[in-house]
Design a protein around this motif. Structure first.
Motif, PDB file in Angstrom:
ATOM      1  N   GLY A   1      32.349  14.717  67.093  1.00 44.67           N
ATOM      2  CA  GLY A   1      32.275  16.153  67.345  1.00 44.67           C
ATOM      3  C   GLY A   1      31.382  16.863  66.339  1.00 44.67           C
TER       4      GLY A   1
ATOM      5  N   ALA B   1      32.846  17.847  72.735  1.00 47.94           N
ATOM      6  CA  ALA B   1      31.556  17.858  72.048  1.00 47.94           C
ATOM      7  C   ALA B   1      31.679  18.507  70.669  1.00 47.94           C
ATOM      8  N   MET B   2      32.502  19.555  70.593  1.00 45.23           N
ATOM      9  CA  MET B   2      32.649  20.276  69.327  1.00 45.23           C
ATOM     10  C   MET B   2      33.620  19.582  68.374  1.00 45.23           C
TER      11      MET B   2
ATOM     12  N   LEU C   1      33.164  20.803  76.483  1.00 43.20           N
ATOM     13  CA  LEU C   1      32.662  21.498  75.282  1.00 43.20           C
ATOM     14  C   LEU C   1      33.553  21.193  74.084  1.00 43.20           C
TER      15      LEU C   1
END
Lengths: 313, 292
Positions: free
Chosen positions: A148, A141-142, A138
């Motif tokens: 991101g 991904a962020m 996560l």
């Protein structure tokens, strides 16, 4: 009457063995498993004191004494960044986790709409059950520098010219690790505070209301003092972990660019032991870590016993 | 009974906004990866993704057709079922024996177990022990070291001590031995605490990653799903494979959607058991905190 030659204690013991044979049978497997997987490896601590060679019995290996323990402080400067990183991240995390859970529980208690507060509890508790690899996934991904979601958005909006490298830049490492811990554990830690709030007698609140206390005064003079004993016990319980980092978290987030601010004792022990295969050195560092942790736990426990009367043992 | 004041209403409004912000912060990462993994990459414009852009299940088809993912899922499911069952068996039996004050040496055994909560031998002695026991490269290494959980033992014991003594005594009068008392009288009434510890152990087993990394890196057939995800996130060989096959099949998958699909697959089981987890776990946690 006791017959001559039969010792009374012995007789009681053998009677106990016979009478409780089923209980002993139920206890035995667990005793053995704990013995094999917990007490036996303790003998492995000998490795720290000898010149270890695979295949040679530990007791016949050459005795080196405290050489490995002293070496940690004299042969390298590693201990400087290790102790700094470990203490800085863990103490800040402990304070951040406790404070956020404490405040979150108090604020959640002020939400009048039951369904909404249940929903918030449900959502915030979830990350506790999510593995660190998922959080790692996560996070990339962020927060990945170029792909991101957050960086892409900020660049699209023109807030920043190029992505912020949260995952790799050592300047952000401490803050980022503490924030991830808060994200994962805030809901979990608040559960105990929430139940402690509900255990505060409603008579106190009613009496305060009659005396004309407003909401803030009730929070300040009833809720917060009511939570203090819980907060102190949690603080003692967690202080013993101040040298223990969340292994998986640091294993995943430490990389070639940020290691100077990220490397903690547990990762160092893993690196020296299982990657560089220096078993005696890694074991010695591990033993020191364990003993200092225990000492910290006892000291905090004693201080707390003297100052507040709260202690765990 | 609540008074209405301006400052109170302002506080309520501020608190509501704060809680909504928290909700967003907690939920958005999950919403983002689910939507992203369901998107057609050619239609993604970057930035915040709230809804899938051009719905497709291609990345999931790809992930579920991947043999590493399937093996990993099999291993993870196996350890999440066998692990908690074995743990409950050994731990609950011992916990019951420890509740019995008439058992000779029970005080010693209580100390013997609780002692282990305060420190551990560390990573190197454990690694060497697993070598001596020939457990490296076997499935048992996921099960045996956690077959007894002292923390859970304390929770279970605390719960059992709260049960009425009459149940046990009635069974003993009927001539049942201790083992039958445990399995037929005590075991059935301990469901709430068992549910809590089993679910918790399930999650621990499902989420475990470092034991594969330490002991089983040489045995790909024992990789857990978490470890497969780790490899997918870090290694680029799967990326290259995808490129090759992508050119052949012209499917709409990028390494990014593939990674996110595996991430979602790894979270899903936790999300499914979460309602139970929340209900039983909070109870268990509170039993523990009272004792602690």
């Amino acid at each position: 009457m006791i017959k001559a030659g039969v010792h009374p204690v012995k007789r009681v013991k053998s009677r106990n063995l016979v009478r409780n044979r089923y209980l002993y049978a139920m206890l035995l497997p667990a005793v053995l498993l704990v013995f094999v997987f917990w007490y036996v490896p303790l003998t492995g601590w000998l490795i720290a004191f000898v010149q270890y060679r695979p295949g040679i019995p530990l007791l016949s290996a050459k005795w080196t004494g405290l050489q490995q323990f002293i070496g940690f402080f004299t042969d390298t400067d590693d201990y400087v960044h290790l102790i700094r990183n470990t203490l800085a991240i863990n103490i800040s995390s402990l304070i951040a986790n406790m404070t956020t859970a404490f405040l979150f529980a108090i604020l959640l208690n002020e939400i009048r709409w039951r369904y909404f507060s249940k929903l918030i509890q449900t959502v915030t508790f979830f990350p506790f059950f999510v593995s660190w690899i998922i959080i790692y996934s996560l996070s990339s991904a962020m927060f990945a520098t170029s792909a991101g979601a957050i960086n892409e958005t900020l660049i699209q909006w023109g807030v920043i010219a190029e992505g912020v490298n949260l995952l790799g830049d050592p300047r952000y490492s401490w803050m980022f690790m503490i924030a991830l811990g808060v994200w994962k554990y805030a809901g979990y830690n608040s559960v105990i505070f929430i139940s402690a709030i509900s255990a505060i007698s409603s008579e106190y609140y009613e009496a305060a209301q009659i005396d004309g206390a407003n909401r803030f005064q009730r929070i300040l003079y009833i809720t917060i003092p009511g939570l203090m004993p819980t907060a102190i016990v949690l603080l003692i319980l967690n202080s013993g972990w101040i040298l223990n980092s969340n292994f998986e978290q640091f294993y995943l987030f430490t990389n070639a660019t940020n290691w100077q601010r990220m490397e903690v004792l547990d990762i160092y022990i893993y690196k020296y032991g299982l990657q560089l295969l220096n078993y005696p050195y890694a074991t010695a560092v591990g033993i020191m870590k364990t003993f200092i942790s225990l000492i910290i736990l006892m000291v905090v426990n004693q201080i707390s016993k003297k100052a507040t009367g709260k202690a765990i043992f | 009974m609540r008074e209405r004041s301006i400052s109170g209403s302002l506080f309520d409004a501020g608190n509501l906004i704060f809680m909504l912000a928290i909700l967003t912060l907690m939920l958005f990462p999950f919403v983002y990866i689910v939507s992203y993994s369901l998107s057609n990459p050619s239609m993604l414009k970057g930035g915040l993704v709230l809804f899938p852009a051009g719905f497709t299940l291609d990345s999931y088809k790809k992930a579920l057709g991947d043999s590493a993912v399937l093996t990993g899922a099999g291993i993870s499911i196996a350890r999440s079922i066998i692990g908690p069952a074995v743990m409950l068996f050994f731990t609950s039996m011992a916990a019951y024996a420890l509740t019995r004050n008439d058992l000779g040496g029970v005080r010693f055994f209580r100390k013997y177990f609780v002692f282990t909560l305060y420190f551990t031998s560390g990573i190197i002695p454990m690694y060497l022990l697993m070598g001596y026991l020939q457990l490296k490269g076997t499935f048992l290494i996921y099960i045996l070291p956690s077959a007894v959980s002292v923390f859970n033992m304390v929770l279970i014991k605390t719960y059992m001590e709260g049960l009425p003594k009459e149940m046990e005594e009635a069974a003993v009068v009927d001539g049942a031995n201790d083992m039958r008392v445990f399995f037929q009288v005590i075991f059935p009434v301990c469901k709430p605490v068992f549910a809590a510890v089993v679910l918790f152990e399930c999650v621990n087993q499902w989420n475990a990653f470092i034991d594969t990394q330490i002991y089983n890196t040489m045995s790909p057939h024992l990789y857990s799903l978490q470890y497969v995800l780790y490899n997918t996130l870090n290694q680029f060989n799967s990326l290259e494979q995808l490129k090759e096959q992508g050119q052949k099949q012209l499917t709409a998958i990028t390494p990014q959607t593939f990674k996110m699909a595996i991430t979602v697959i790894t979270i899903l089981p936790i999300a499914f058991v979460y309602p139970f987890l929340q209900r039983y776990f909070i109870k268990g946690l509170l039993v523990g905190s009272i004792k602690g």
